[in-house]
Design an enzyme around this catalytic site. Sequence first.
Site, short mmCIF file in Angstrom:
data_model
loop_
_atom_site.label_atom_id
_atom_site.label_comp_id
_atom_site.label_asym_id
_atom_site.label_seq_id
_atom_site.Cartn_x
_atom_site.Cartn_y
_atom_site.Cartn_z
N HIS A 102 -2.23 -5.25 8.36
CA HIS A 102 -1.88 -5.00 9.76
C HIS A 102 -2.45 -6.14 10.61
O HIS A 102 -3.61 -6.51 10.46
CB HIS A 102 -2.48 -3.67 10.25
CG HIS A 102 -1.52 -2.53 10.14
ND1 HIS A 102 -1.77 -1.41 9.38
CD2 HIS A 102 -0.30 -2.34 10.70
CE1 HIS A 102 -0.75 -0.57 9.49
NE2 HIS A 102 0.16 -1.11 10.28
N GLU A 110 -5.07 -2.81 4.26
CA GLU A 110 -4.80 -1.42 3.88
C GLU A 110 -4.89 -1.25 2.37
O GLU A 110 -4.22 -1.96 1.63
CB GLU A 110 -3.41 -1.01 4.37
CG GLU A 110 -3.18 -1.18 5.87
CD GLU A 110 -3.95 -0.19 6.74
OE1 GLU A 110 -4.59 0.74 6.18
OE2 GLU A 110 -3.93 -0.35 7.97
N CYS A 117 5.31 1.48 8.58
CA CYS A 117 4.43 0.59 7.80
C CYS A 117 3.93 1.28 6.54
O CYS A 117 4.08 0.77 5.43
CB CYS A 117 3.21 0.18 8.63
SG CYS A 117 3.59 -0.98 9.94
#
Length: 190
Positions: free
Chosen positions: A161, A80, A142
């Site tokens: 993730h 991410e 998250c």
Amino acid sequence: LSFFSGFGPFRQYLVNSSWEAVKELSKRGLGENIHLQVMQLPVAYQKAKEQVIKIWTTLQPLLAVHVGLASSSTALIILEQCGKNKGYQERDACGFHPEGACCMPDGPEKIESAINMKTLWKNISVEGLEITFSRDAGRYVCDYTYYTSLYYGNGRAAFIHVPPLSKSVTADFLGKALQTIILAMLEQCG
């Protein structure tokens, strides 16, 4: 010091692969010069946020890497790039969501990680797992945790993730994959 967090159980996931992967990583280590500290965060906005703020104010790590479970993914690791400030409508494991669906009322819309995830993604491969790059961490605990960490750590945070555990994706396997990815991340930090 590098800091790592995984998350606790939520919804149907009584065992959260993110925490299992982080525990495996801490067993493996990242070489002699890197001291790593790990912590399990609850799947609760406020509590996770308080823990993350505490990490940055007390430990001041070189890098904080947060690992979360992507329930939709199969044998896929997602790197991410940024955390988003608004849009947190979904209720957490305690049934709450943030006031105004927002992480930091005075914060920027999004914060980018100092780590170039795209470069990382292009230069890394882990056998048996697909790795992908994303600019949307999902507007749940998250993403919220990631944004908080980027905010307090001046961008020195990363979010990965990982898929749920399965016969082919074991905690050991994920721990090994994290080790490879994080060593490449640390190389990028110099």
